[in-house]
Design a protein around this motif. Structure first.
Motif, mmCIF file in Angstrom:
data_model
loop_
_atom_site.group_PDB
_atom_site.id
_atom_site.type_symbol
_atom_site.label_atom_id
_atom_site.label_comp_id
_atom_site.label_asym_id
_atom_site.label_seq_id
_atom_site.Cartn_x
_atom_site.Cartn_y
_atom_site.Cartn_z
ATOM 1 N N LEU A 167 7.428 -5.838 -0.075
ATOM 2 C CA LEU A 167 6.335 -5.213 -0.826
ATOM 3 C C LEU A 167 6.596 -5.316 -2.313
ATOM 4 O O LEU A 167 5.722 -5.706 -3.097
ATOM 5 C CB LEU A 167 6.213 -3.746 -0.403
ATOM 6 C CG LEU A 167 5.141 -2.942 -1.134
ATOM 7 C CD1 LEU A 167 3.781 -3.500 -0.869
ATOM 8 C CD2 LEU A 167 5.205 -1.498 -0.713
ATOM 9 N N VAL A 168 7.845 -4.974 -2.714
ATOM 10 C CA VAL A 168 8.172 -5.036 -4.132
ATOM 11 C C VAL A 168 8.040 -6.470 -4.647
ATOM 12 O O VAL A 168 7.490 -6.719 -5.718
ATOM 13 C CB VAL A 168 9.597 -4.492 -4.369
ATOM 14 C CG1 VAL A 168 9.923 -4.502 -5.827
ATOM 15 C CG2 VAL A 168 9.722 -3.101 -3.830
ATOM 16 N N TYR A 186 0.360 -7.903 4.132
ATOM 17 C CA TYR A 186 1.501 -7.008 4.265
ATOM 18 C C TYR A 186 1.117 -5.697 4.922
ATOM 19 O O TYR A 186 1.802 -5.203 5.814
ATOM 20 C CB TYR A 186 2.107 -6.732 2.879
ATOM 21 C CG TYR A 186 3.195 -5.707 2.949
ATOM 22 C CD1 TYR A 186 2.942 -4.376 2.651
ATOM 23 C CD2 TYR A 186 4.469 -6.067 3.334
ATOM 24 C CE1 TYR A 186 3.925 -3.436 2.742
ATOM 25 C CE2 TYR A 186 5.458 -5.127 3.424
ATOM 26 C CZ TYR A 186 5.187 -3.817 3.130
ATOM 27 O OH TYR A 186 6.166 -2.886 3.242
ATOM 28 N N GLU A 207 2.608 -4.374 8.540
ATOM 29 C CA GLU A 207 3.238 -3.098 8.846
ATOM 30 C C GLU A 207 2.425 -2.289 9.832
ATOM 31 O O GLU A 207 2.953 -1.523 10.630
ATOM 32 C CB GLU A 207 3.385 -2.267 7.570
ATOM 33 C CG GLU A 207 4.178 -2.917 6.494
ATOM 34 C CD GLU A 207 5.625 -2.930 6.850
ATOM 35 O OE1 GLU A 207 6.188 -1.856 7.021
ATOM 36 O OE2 GLU A 207 6.183 -4.029 6.978
ATOM 37 N N LEU A 267 11.155 -2.220 9.042
ATOM 38 C CA LEU A 267 10.795 -1.620 7.768
ATOM 39 C C LEU A 267 11.824 -1.906 6.689
ATOM 40 O O LEU A 267 11.479 -2.150 5.542
ATOM 41 C CB LEU A 267 10.631 -0.115 7.930
ATOM 42 C CG LEU A 267 9.279 0.285 8.500
ATOM 43 C CD1 LEU A 267 9.239 1.773 8.683
ATOM 44 C CD2 LEU A 267 8.178 -0.153 7.594
ATOM 45 N N MET A 268 13.118 -1.891 7.063
ATOM 46 C CA MET A 268 14.151 -2.197 6.077
ATOM 47 C C MET A 268 13.934 -3.587 5.500
ATOM 48 O O MET A 268 14.155 -3.825 4.332
ATOM 49 C CB MET A 268 15.541 -2.163 6.715
ATOM 50 C CG MET A 268 16.163 -0.827 6.727
ATOM 51 S SD MET A 268 16.566 -0.312 5.068
ATOM 52 C CE MET A 268 18.295 -0.540 5.100
ATOM 53 N N LEU A 299 10.272 -3.594 3.211
ATOM 54 C CA LEU A 299 10.021 -2.883 1.959
ATOM 55 C C LEU A 299 10.365 -3.710 0.731
ATOM 56 O O LEU A 299 9.598 -3.709 -0.234
ATOM 57 C CB LEU A 299 10.764 -1.546 1.958
ATOM 58 C CG LEU A 299 10.019 -0.510 2.786
ATOM 59 C CD1 LEU A 299 10.842 0.710 2.994
ATOM 60 C CD2 LEU A 299 8.736 -0.138 2.116
ATOM 61 N N PRO A 300 11.486 -4.460 0.727
ATOM 62 C CA PRO A 300 11.660 -5.366 -0.403
ATOM 63 C C PRO A 300 10.542 -6.393 -0.521
ATOM 64 O O PRO A 300 10.213 -6.825 -1.627
ATOM 65 C CB PRO A 300 13.001 -6.044 -0.109
ATOM 66 C CG PRO A 300 13.732 -5.090 0.737
ATOM 67 C CD PRO A 300 12.702 -4.422 1.569
#
Lengths: 459, 337
Positions: free
Chosen positions: A161-162, A119, A123, A154-155, A158-159
């Protein structure tokens, strides 16, 4: 894996300390040597993966992509020589350093064995690409293009990553090799549906899926040639690679979660191919054709059958080489007439016959002519989607026809017919350009002799 | 300001914060806060203009109110626990009061209104001290009382701070206001995990201070306070523009730069405690922050703004501004990952 990574890192001091007239030669040569090393990884044992270290590994899925990435760096450098020739030396070195940095991140991404490491590097590839697009693009729209590119990706991620951290807590480790043995079927609940969405949306945006593809035409068109090449050839495949890795964790939710994305991909395939028929901008046409081909890969990955995975892998490699070649050809046009409009430079076959041969071969591989690997990829995907549901063959068939239509449209508009009278004094093709096209085409044609190496882990 | 006076005032500021951090008696902590606040007022008023006066007055009023609230909380704690030692606060009213007071000192939402106005009215150097050193003292107290803080309150404040910091900075061109909104957003991230894992808050604070120090020093090198004057930097110090690029991306939290470390760790801690939606929301709102940092880099590093002189490069004079420790600062703020 360090034997690829350390030489790539050392390419950066090489550019900064070379003599001014040697920077291109040095970097291209050593880039080619590094790509030779990466070819060793294509020799995969059939039942397991090549485990290099705690952090890196390579298997039959990532090795061809790795070879593609390292092969592309010298090609990008060769393609950028002309438009950077008038820049001051420091800026040339900066550009080359950005390309090498991007290459480094991509190599590490394709060989990462832990998903959070993957990840971070996923990025990290955004930053050099953003700098290349916004700093060295040619029109004012490049600022907007960079913004769209960065924020769409990025939008979506980011989920991811969570979700990855949640899975880490749940499973204990995210090392990809170990997870394969620990997975249990995911029960059907709302929160698991959101988990599925969080994991997949990053890669869907990257592929791109039809509804989220808005960044791609902007980014591809505004980027300089090396940026377009690397975007089309490798960065899109990051999405496909990520999807193939992460769907192993997400069974059996994929059976019904895939339907909306399948619909978007199947319809989007036809839509973007049809848009290609009406394009006046050459680079935009190639960009939309990338969306169309990648939609096929999305369909293949979501079906999750052995043949579709083989088709997806083959299609990714084939499309990488083909798309990059088409962008190089479009760039050779752009450098001569400084415009991307197709009709301004027509009838090039009479003026530049060798380049016309490359245009012909590139268009033929784009429309998936047998026996190229493009055909193998598309054929496997069509067959597996037919077995998944019989009606998809109608849409796939329409797509193949329209792909052929726009590829031939592109070929005929730029090559055939009477030349426009104002292009009589364009420069003839450089040897560098011919070498570039050859280096793109040769792997493509040779792989059709032995497609086993790009058919992925299921073969 | 004459050097001896400046030394005394700076020493008082530092001593005040040290007293806050090192003492275990609540009264001494309050004394430390007051020393710190009184000593920083002359620093804020270094330039004698009405804007600075207004900024110092606003700062004084909010900090004094916060200190009084803190004292109230301390007194209630004394009433209910009978002792002055800083430790777990048993009474929830006292805990809420202390939390509110400390967040008012930090500039967390909904007490964030003073931060942009105060930061805008003062010089770059004072702004730097305000946004970095002044955050250490309240954060250390929050660290020490962290087991007894009401999680809901702090999480709400954190969430609204991240939102306010992101949205408020979007319409700004003045660099000091941009850094103020950035500080609000970062404080929000820090406040979010104090109750779960305070060590991450310290990590975030350290990295935030490093990055903000580097940013302010780069701004001071050029004496630029607006985006417009920053955009002329490509002409004077072209190397600095690439530094600003990486620094801004690091502030925005992009991997692989070190600004990503706190966000990653905070999201990890929050997901370990079964909160999934809140870190997702915070991460997506941090994209708003990234947007205005990116806009800064667009005008500074990635395009060449039209400038007043016609030469490609100005004569490179020797640097006369002090840029203390600038290279290591920049490196640590970008490469730590």
């Amino acid at each position: 894996m360090l034997k690829i990574i350390i030489p790539t890192i050392m390419l950066i001091p090489l550019t900064w300390m070379s003599k001014p007239n040697m920077i291109w030669i040095n970097t291209t040569t050593y880039g080619l040597l590094i790509s030779l090393i990466s070819l060793f990884y294509l020799n995969q044992p059939n039942d397991n993966t090549l485990n290099s270290s705690l952090m890196f590994f390579s298997d039959s899925l990532s090795a061809p992509l790795l070879a593609l990435t390292t092969w592309l760096l010298p090609l990008m450098l060769m393609a950028s020589q002309h438009h950077l020739s008038k820049e001051p030396l420091t800026r040339k070195k900066l550009y080359i350093s950005m390309l090498i940095l991007l290459q480094l991140f991509l190599i590490m991404t394709f060989t990462a064995s832990e998903l959070i490491f993957f990840y971070i590097l996923f990025e990290a590839t955004l930053i050099p690409t953003l700098i290349i697009i916004t700093r060295w693009g040619n029109q004012t729209e490049r600022l907007n293009a960079g913004l769209y590119f960065l924020f769409y990706t990025l939008m979506g991620s980011l989920p991811l990553l969570v979700a990855l951290l949640y899975i880490h807590n749940f499973m204990g480790s995210l090392n990809f090799l170990m997870i394969q043995y620990w997975i249990q079927p995911l029960p059907n609940s709302w929160s698991n549906i959101f988990l599925w969405l969080a994991c997949m949306m990053a890669f869907m945006v990257k592929m791109p899926l039809y509804g989220l593809h808005l960044w791609l035409p902007k980014a591809h068109v505004e980027a300089p040639i090396a940026g377009s090449m690397v975007l089309a050839a490798v960065l899109l495949k990051l999405g496909g690679y990520g999807m193939m890795r992460i769907t192993t964790l997400l069974n059996p939710l994929t059976n019904f979660m895939a339907y909306p994305f399948m619909m978007l991909s199947l319809w989007g395939m036809i839509m973007t191919s049809s848009i290609c028929l009406r394009q006046t901008d050459l680079k935009s046409l190639i960009a939309y054709s990338s969306v169309s081909h990648m939609a096929l890969v999305i369909v293949a990955v979501l079906i999750q059958t052995p043949w579709s995975y083989m088709g997806a892998t083959a299609l990714m490699i084939a499309h990488g080489l083909t798309s990059s070649m088409l962008f190089c050809l479009a760039n050779s046009n752009y450098e001569r007439i400084h415009s991307r409009t197709m009709v301004l430079a027509r009838g090039l076959q009479t003026l530049l016959p060798l380049m016309a041969a490359w245009w012909l071969l590139a268009s033929l591989t784009n429309l998936a002519l047998p026996p190229t690997i493009n055909l193998i990829g598309e054929l496997f995907v069509v067959m597996s989607s037919f077995s998944w549901s019989n009606t998809t063959i109608i849409l796939m068939g329409i797509n193949i026809i329209i792909t052929a239509l726009y590829s031939l449209y592109m070929l005929i508009t730029t090559q055939r017919g009477k030349y426009s009278h104002h292009i009589k004094n364009i420069k003839p093709s450089f040897t560098r350009e011919n070498a570039l096209m050859t280096l793109h085409l040769l792997p493509l044609l040779l792989l059709s002799l032995n497609p086993k190496i790009i058919l992925g882990p299921i073969y | 300001m004459k050097p001896p006076i400046l030394i005394i005032i700076m020493a008082t500021i530092m001593t005040g914060t040290m007293i806050v951090m090192l003492s275990s008696h609540w009264l001494l902590i309050w004394i430390g806060f007051e020393m710190n606040m009184l000593a920083i007022i002359p620093i804020l008023m270094k330039k004698y203009n009405p804007r600075a006066m207004e900024a110092s007055t606003k700062y004084f009023l909010t900090q004094a109110t916060a200190s009084m609230l803190l004292m109230m909380g301390v007194t209630i704690n004394l009433l209910y626990s009978g002792q002055w030692v800083i430790s777990k606060i048993s009474n929830p009213i006292a805990s809420i009061m202390m939390t509110t007071a400390l967040t008012m000192k930090l500039g967390l939402s909904p007490f964030h209104f003073w931060v942009p106005e105060v930061t805008q009215g003062i010089t770059l150097m004072s702004g730097m001290i305000l946004l970095t050193w002044q955050k250490i003292a309240p954060m250390s107290i929050l660290y020490q009382i962290s087991p007894s803080i009401n999680t809901n309150l702090l999480m709400l404040m954190a969430l609204t701070s991240v939102l306010v910091g992101g949205w408020g900075g979007l319409n700004q061109t003045q660099l000091r206001k941009i850094m103020a909104y950035s500080s609000i957003a970062h404080m929000g991230w820090m406040a979010a995990i104090i109750t779960y894992n305070p060590t991450m808050m310290v990590l975030n604070l350290t990295l935030y201070i490093l990055m903000t120090l580097s940013t302010f020093m780069l701004f001071m090198l050029n004496s630029s306070t607006t985006t417009l004057s920053l955009s002329h930097m490509w002409n004077k110090f072209p190397l600095i523009t690439s530094m600003i690029l990486i620094l801004m991306l690091s502030l925005g939290g992009l991997p692989p730069l070190s600004g990503f470390i706190p966000k990653w760790m905070i999201i990890q801690e929050l997901t370990k405690n079964n909160m999934i939606i809140i870190p997702t929301l915070m991460a997506i709102t941090a994209l708003l922050n990234l947007y205005f940092y990116l806009r800064l880099t667009y005008s500074t590093a990635l395009t060449m703004f039209p400038s007043t002189n016609n030469m490609k490069m100005k004569w490179q004079f020797e640097y006369t501004k002090k840029a203390t420790l600038l290279p290591p600062l920049i490196i640590t703020s970008t490469m730590l990952l």
